[in-house]
Motif scaffolding. Structure first.
Motif, PDB file in Angstrom:
ATOM      1  N   LYS A  80     -35.138 -37.221 -32.988  1.00  0.00           N
ATOM      2  CA  LYS A  80     -34.139 -36.952 -31.957  1.00  0.00           C
ATOM      3  C   LYS A  80     -32.971 -36.153 -32.528  1.00  0.00           C
ATOM      4  CE  LYS A  80     -34.553 -40.448 -28.435  1.00  0.00           C
ATOM      5  NZ  LYS A  80     -33.809 -41.486 -27.730  1.00  0.00           N
ATOM      6  N   LYS A  81     -32.540 -36.527 -33.735  1.00  0.00           N
ATOM      7  CA  LYS A  81     -31.363 -35.864 -34.309  1.00  0.00           C
ATOM      8  C   LYS A  81     -31.356 -36.054 -35.824  1.00  0.00           C
ATOM      9  CE  LYS A  81     -26.902 -37.392 -34.045  1.00  0.00           C
ATOM     10  NZ  LYS A  81     -25.675 -37.849 -33.400  1.00  0.00           N
ATOM     11  N   ILE A  82     -30.942 -35.005 -36.536  1.00  0.00           N
ATOM     12  CA  ILE A  82     -30.755 -35.092 -37.983  1.00  0.00           C
ATOM     13  C   ILE A  82     -29.349 -34.584 -38.283  1.00  0.00           C
ATOM     14  CG2 ILE A  82     -31.476 -34.279 -40.257  1.00  0.00           C
ATOM     15  CD1 ILE A  82     -34.276 -33.917 -39.141  1.00  0.00           C
ATOM     16  N   THR A  83     -28.588 -35.373 -39.007  1.00  0.00           N
ATOM     17  CA  THR A  83     -27.227 -34.994 -39.375  1.00  0.00           C
ATOM     18  C   THR A  83     -27.086 -35.074 -40.889  1.00  0.00           C
ATOM     19  OG1 THR A  83     -26.478 -36.086 -37.356  1.00  0.00           O
ATOM     20  CG2 THR A  83     -24.784 -35.465 -38.934  1.00  0.00           C
ATOM     21  N   THR A  84     -26.542 -34.028 -41.490  1.00  0.00           N
ATOM     22  CA  THR A  84     -26.255 -34.065 -42.925  1.00  0.00           C
ATOM     23  C   THR A  84     -24.759 -33.875 -43.119  1.00  0.00           C
ATOM     24  OG1 THR A  84     -26.617 -31.689 -43.175  1.00  0.00           O
ATOM     25  CG2 THR A  84     -28.511 -33.128 -43.565  1.00  0.00           C
ATOM     26  N   ILE A 103     -27.454 -38.312 -45.239  1.00  0.00           N
ATOM     27  CA  ILE A 103     -28.319 -37.887 -44.134  1.00  0.00           C
ATOM     28  C   ILE A 103     -28.442 -39.027 -43.137  1.00  0.00           C
ATOM     29  CG2 ILE A 103     -30.508 -38.602 -45.173  1.00  0.00           C
ATOM     30  CD1 ILE A 103     -31.713 -35.966 -43.995  1.00  0.00           C
ATOM     31  N   GLU A 104     -28.495 -38.673 -41.869  1.00  0.00           N
ATOM     32  CA  GLU A 104     -28.767 -39.632 -40.805  1.00  0.00           C
ATOM     33  C   GLU A 104     -29.855 -39.023 -39.926  1.00  0.00           C
ATOM     34  OE1 GLU A 104     -24.431 -41.705 -40.221  1.00  0.00           O
ATOM     35  OE2 GLU A 104     -24.779 -39.769 -39.254  1.00  0.00           O
ATOM     36  N   ILE A 105     -30.942 -39.758 -39.763  1.00  0.00           N
ATOM     37  CA  ILE A 105     -32.052 -39.300 -38.930  1.00  0.00           C
ATOM     38  C   ILE A 105     -32.231 -40.305 -37.804  1.00  0.00           C
ATOM     39  CG2 ILE A 105     -34.518 -38.767 -38.830  1.00  0.00           C
ATOM     40  CD1 ILE A 105     -34.408 -38.117 -41.817  1.00  0.00           C
ATOM     41  N   VAL A 106     -32.144 -39.823 -36.572  1.00  0.00           N
ATOM     42  CA  VAL A 106     -32.367 -40.685 -35.410  1.00  0.00           C
ATOM     43  C   VAL A 106     -33.779 -40.419 -34.898  1.00  0.00           C
ATOM     44  CG1 VAL A 106     -31.608 -41.312 -33.091  1.00  0.00           C
ATOM     45  CG2 VAL A 106     -29.921 -40.650 -34.810  1.00  0.00           C
ATOM     46  N   LEU A 107     -34.564 -41.487 -34.840  1.00  0.00           N
ATOM     47  CA  LEU A 107     -35.930 -41.409 -34.339  1.00  0.00           C
ATOM     48  C   LEU A 107     -36.046 -42.227 -33.062  1.00  0.00           C
ATOM     49  CD1 LEU A 107     -37.912 -42.066 -37.648  1.00  0.00           C
ATOM     50  CD2 LEU A 107     -37.501 -39.850 -36.567  1.00  0.00           C
ATOM     51  N   GLY A 108     -36.787 -41.707 -32.105  1.00  0.00           N
ATOM     52  CA  GLY A 108     -37.065 -42.437 -30.874  1.00  0.00           C
ATOM     53  C   GLY A 108     -38.532 -42.793 -30.807  1.00  0.00           C
TER      54      GLY A 108
END
Length: 131
Positions: A80-84, A103-108
């Motif tokens: 859904k979203k990847i933030t570095t 890193i933050e990875i949002v998975l749905g």
């Protein structure tokens, strides 16, 4: 006195740390737990919250990416979203600040998530019965 009571009743209290402590966030370390501990925890969080946020600093970033790829390649999750970003940290008390990658990875859940999880649960039951 009524004005004070009314003011207290209308008081809206927000916890600024609540955004930092999301219930569906997993902060991954590459030294504390095995890889599949995090994979299974992420599956559980997706069942509960429909999405999971994987977060890591520094050397643990590779572990987070691996977890996300395992879930995606098995058809369980969609990105859904990847933030570095970088965060300032102190190595020790009084030490100079050091920048660490984050890193933050949002998975749905994928469309087939529930179906795949059900099939996996049935496999476990079938295998237990064949002892």
């Amino acid at each position: 006195m009524e004005g004070i009571t009314e003011g207290v009743n209308n008081l809206n209290i927000t916890d600024s740390s609540a955004s930092n402590n999301k219930k569906n966030r997993i902060q991954v370390s590459n030294t504390k737990k095995p890889l599949f501990f995090y994979v299974n925890l992420a599956k559980r969080y997706m069942q509960q919250y429909n999405e999971v946020e994987l977060s890591a600093l520094g050397m643990a970033i590779a572990t987070v990416v691996t977890i996300a790829e395992i879930l995606k390649n098995n058809g369980l999750a969609v990105e859904k979203k990847i933030t570095t970003s970088t965060v300032d940290m102190r190595e020790e008390y009084g030490g100079r600040p050091v920048q660490k990658a984050k890193i933050e990875i949002v998975l749905g859940k994928s469309e087939k998530f529930d179906e795949l999880m059900e099939a996996a649960a049935e496999d476990v039951i079938d295998n237990d019965g064949q002892s």
